[in-house]
Design a protein around this motif. Sequence first.
Motif, short mmCIF file in Angstrom:
data_model
loop_
_atom_site.label_atom_id
_atom_site.label_comp_id
_atom_site.label_asym_id
_atom_site.label_seq_id
_atom_site.Cartn_x
_atom_site.Cartn_y
_atom_site.Cartn_z
N THR A 87 45.73 46.49 37.12
CA THR A 87 46.47 45.27 38.68
C THR A 87 47.14 44.56 37.98
N ASP A 88 48.55 44.67 38.99
CA ASP A 88 49.24 43.85 38.61
C ASP A 88 48.95 42.33 39.53
N ILE A 89 49.27 41.26 39.01
CA ILE A 89 49.25 40.41 40.69
C ILE A 89 50.10 39.39 40.49
N GLN A 90 51.06 39.13 41.45
CA GLN A 90 52.24 38.09 41.82
C GLN A 90 52.23 37.03 43.11
N ILE A 91 52.51 35.78 42.66
CA ILE A 91 52.54 34.55 43.16
C ILE A 91 53.37 33.87 43.42
N SER A 92 54.04 33.48 44.27
CA SER A 92 54.68 32.40 44.27
C SER A 92 53.76 31.39 44.55
N TYR A 93 54.56 30.00 44.52
CA TYR A 93 54.01 29.16 44.89
C TYR A 93 54.79 27.67 44.52
N LYS A 94 54.57 26.87 45.39
CA LYS A 94 55.41 25.32 44.92
C LYS A 94 53.83 24.49 44.03
N PRO A 95 54.78 24.20 42.54
CA PRO A 95 54.01 22.98 42.41
C PRO A 95 53.61 21.97 42.26
N VAL A 96 52.07 21.49 42.09
CA VAL A 96 51.07 20.57 42.56
C VAL A 96 51.74 19.72 40.65
#
Lengths: 269, 345
Positions: free
Chosen positions: A50-59
């Motif tokens: 399973t490939d997971i990708q997440i793009s986010y704004k880091p805190v």
Amino acid sequence: MINFNDCDVIIKGTGLFAESASISQSNSLSRVDFMGYKNSELIPNGGVSTDIQISYKPVASSETVFSTISELKNFASGLSPIPVEIAGLECSGYITNFTLSANPNQVANASVSLICYHPIEGSISEKRGTVYYENDPMKFVHGWSTIINYNNTGFASTYAFDYSISFNYSPMYCLGEREPKSVILLGGQERISVVKDRNVNVDFIGTGQVAYIFNSSDNTAKLKEISAYNGNINPFITINFDQCAITESAINANVDDYLKVRIVAERNF
Amino acid sequence: MIYPIKNCRVTFDNQPILINQASINVNASLSANVLEGESLPRYFVPSNGLAGRVDFSYFITGRDFLKDYVSDSSRTIKCDFGGMYFQSGCLTSYSLSVQPNSPLLVNASIVFFDNLKGSFSPSYEYKQIKAPILNSSNCRVSGLNISGDLNFISELNYESSMDISPVYLDNESNIENCHGIAFGRQRSSMTIRYPFIHDDISVSGKHSYINFYARSSGGTLYDIFSVSGQLISKSIKYSNDAPISSELTIIQDSIIPAPVVSGFTPLSGEAGETFKITLTGSNLKTCSQVYYADAVSKHITKSDTEVWIYVPKVPLSGLFTVITQGGSATSSEYFAVTDAGIGSF
């Protein structure tokens, strides 16, 4: 039907301000044909991943992915997958890629990719309501408070900063099992790319030039939260680039823009 | 007309097989006669009879009937290769390759010394594959005197080969068919790869054995591949794209005799009852699975000559088949299940 704002995106128990998240599961079926038989068969010839990708704004204060990466770089013993949950679907994965970029006057962007070798559990569901998401906008990592040059003097200003790190794993599949018995970290590569207005010469070896990027004695990039603009708060994300090699220097001049130099440095581990 | 492989049916001893790759070669043994002063041969003379060979690979779907020829290599095999056929083939090599999460794949070669008769005849009797292909994820390995956990094997190869050569007599009038077959030495070996590097190779050898159990996803044991002999070699592989691993090879030093079923008692029973059957024969001490009417039956191995089998309450007559390290054997008689009838109250 679940809307995007009703989905939890959680890594190691910490909620992320994700802009996108995806889970992609695939098996390893391959086609075989047989002499004298009409039909073909799809038979397993490998494991499920399973490939997971997440793009986010880091805190800055709650950035857990980067702390995991620091442990991986040191080949800390007992490599373990990290728990990930997206919209109620849970699995444990190994980080394959992480990127962090900061640009002037913008909130920083981060992305993480993981690979999971074990089954996904749970089902699609709305937010649990029990996960903490940082609600102070001043806590986001921002270009205002990203420091590449420690003294901010001397060798040029930095107009953009990009960092990426990738990891190579070897899953150990054994007879009698469908999931790997163990996952070995083989190594990885780090890459930093900065945009400046002064160039460096790329030499044959590529070493000894990293100081031109940082112009400091500690060769680090420091990324802080917005409220740290005045420089009074300790950095939460510190990226050290000792022993990197400069591999690329590209100069670009365009109409209606100032001359830019993109410098790339890399390090393997 | 050009035909795909689906029109080429291949059988061995009239048994179907899931072949995904095959080739058949027939060679004439001709010697070139080059006269003195010349660089090219003037003519060719036969130096031996015809020799043919079938090389093929196939997937195992259950008990592999061809494996029986490994332990009884003198048995001849008939082959029908898309309408071309021969009658007296002998299994000369057999190898099983096992990779994680992959189907069990066998590569085998059969040599034959009679003429390849017939001609290619395309088959249009399309059949559906019914049996599931065995996968290594359901299989197990056991062994003796091998350091490390055998649950961490990432690769296993079983190989068996036999030297086979034709025998021709002087003044043989029919040179197209050899007088007989001479069987040479048989070599069997098992090689495993796993992440342990403990085992030492002794100058005088070290007795070990490895058993590979071919099972279905439901846990049914279909076959055992066994090599019992000397731990003969070890190699350690270092690579920057894989963990450190070692490869061990055991070479067979004794024949594992095939089981023999001579009979069983009682010979019949009434439907609706559970029966305890005493099956007798020889070479049964390594019996690990018994089938009755193609279904697994509970059993107890009492000795090398006796196995107790517990036949479930099925109104079905059937044969008994035992599986041991040496192969499998089936009873020649059926166990008869009779109807109790409506006369008894």
